[in-house]
Design an enzyme around this catalytic site. Sequence first.
Site, PDB file in Angstrom:
ATOM      1  CD  GLN A 126      51.625 -11.704 -39.041  1.00  0.00           C
ATOM      2  OE1 GLN A 126      50.822 -11.029 -39.063  1.00  0.00           O
ATOM      3  NE2 GLN A 126      52.816 -11.389 -39.813  1.00  0.00           N
ATOM      4  N   GLY A 127      52.389 -14.177 -34.426  1.00  0.00           N
ATOM      5  CA  GLY A 127      53.372 -13.604 -33.672  1.00  0.00           C
ATOM      6  C   GLY A 127      54.689 -13.024 -34.143  1.00  0.00           C
ATOM      7  CE1 TYR A 128      56.010 -13.895 -38.611  1.00  0.00           C
ATOM      8  CE2 TYR A 128      56.209 -12.204 -40.217  1.00  0.00           C
ATOM      9  CZ  TYR A 128      56.229 -13.404 -39.814  1.00  0.00           C
ATOM     10  OH  TYR A 128      56.428 -14.404 -40.830  1.00  0.00           O
ATOM     11  CB  SER A 129      54.425  -6.759 -34.128  1.00  0.00           C
ATOM     12  OG  SER A 129      54.339  -6.260 -35.593  1.00  0.00           O
ATOM     13  CD  GLU A 244      51.167  -9.142 -42.806  1.00  0.00           C
ATOM     14  OE1 GLU A 244      50.383  -8.454 -41.958  1.00  0.00           O
ATOM     15  OE2 GLU A 244      52.296  -9.517 -42.432  1.00  0.00           O
ATOM     16  CB  SER A 382      55.105   1.828 -40.920  1.00  0.00           C
ATOM     17  OG  SER A 382      56.570   2.055 -41.326  1.00  0.00           O
ATOM     18  CG  ASN A 383      51.792   2.826 -46.031  1.00  0.00           C
ATOM     19  OD1 ASN A 383      51.590   1.850 -45.903  1.00  0.00           O
ATOM     20  ND2 ASN A 383      50.703   3.731 -46.604  1.00  0.00           N
ATOM     21  CD  GLU A 384      55.426   6.387 -42.628  1.00  0.00           C
ATOM     22  OE1 GLU A 384      54.624   7.320 -42.558  1.00  0.00           O
ATOM     23  OE2 GLU A 384      54.898   5.150 -42.079  1.00  0.00           O
TER      24      GLU A 384
END
Length: 399
Positions: A126-129, A244, A382-384
């Site tokens: 996966q090329g996301y971040s 995801e 992230s959860n935030e």
Amino acid sequence: MDLSYSPEEERFRAEVRQFLEQKLPAEMSEAMRLGRSIGKEGHDRWHAILNEQGWLAPNWPVQFGGCAWNAVQRHIFEEECCRAHAPRIVPFGLSMLAPVLQKFGSKAQQDHYLPRILSGEDWWCQGYSEPGAGSDLASLKTRAVREGDHYVVNGQKTWTTLGQYANWIFCLVRTDPDAKQQQGISFLLIDMDTPGIEVRPIILLDGTHEVNEIWFTDVKVPVENLVGEENKGWTYAKYLLTHERTNIAGVGFSRAGLEAVKRMARAQMHRGRPLIENPHFAARLAQAEIDLMAMATTNLRIISRAAAGQAPGVESSMLKVKGTEIRQEINDLARRAAGVYAMPFASEAVESGNEPGLGPEGSEAVAAQYFNNRKLSIFGGSNEIQKNIIAKVKLGGRA
């Protein structure tokens, strides 16, 4: 207390359990129980075993080669696989890219890529971040400029899980730098053997090579590798992320982890009595189990909606937050239950693990799992960020 199942569902559970007893290699199960890597060869072997059985793609429609299990069947399968210490199916092709191709891809893309995902011929990453675009994914900078019948891609992706094994990567790229962030993004399928791609390893705290940096320098990608429409990639990315984040919940893994904690806590002594009888530890253990039961029910409800053709909405963010919090709590309880046997910190000690038999059963994997799973509340958004999404959707923008 546990979920109740119909006689037909219990027969299905028995079928899954028998399959695992007969087909799951014992050495693979033992490696997973001890938290040791089975490498690409091990994952490929398990992938092939499931594909031969016809159970590799339980969430795929039958017309694409899936078995179209209902939500309860999928829950039972995951639960039994975790109980038997089966490897987790690598999700990038099967559970993340495939739903996007099935909904938004062209007929040619579906006919070419989906069978290769099932056969294991293609290993996707996966090329996301990116370094400046993690939870704020829409700020990504990797560019794709169209030149005739191909795009030229330049940029960098990071935290690319198992990218060292992949021969294909699905990427979010910016095709219109002048548009608003979410409106100038496209979804490309890129062959990792294309000139100009470099994979650089990132070694994690637990000493493993699990993630990577991927660099693109003048990489040429055929236009037919564009999924859907140009500059509409954000729509496809959001659809993928809901799948995801639902998968990240990891109900089965948490159940198996909770049982391992109980075994260790019964064996580990604290002031002359089993640790599991310690009131403070027992209270934390009970709370984790209650939270897990509630999340399992929510997970079933959301999977049922997905099976009916509805993409999970904000509920996938709820599952991501709660699921990762529960798994991290279980990891911390395991660390406490293992006591001094959870002490390895140097990467060499973490990678090799304790010698079997030195501590409570299961303590060999505690350190590596604890360190590695600190990432759970960060990746996949992230959860935030997920809490902001929940507040925005449920409170009508009053976050």
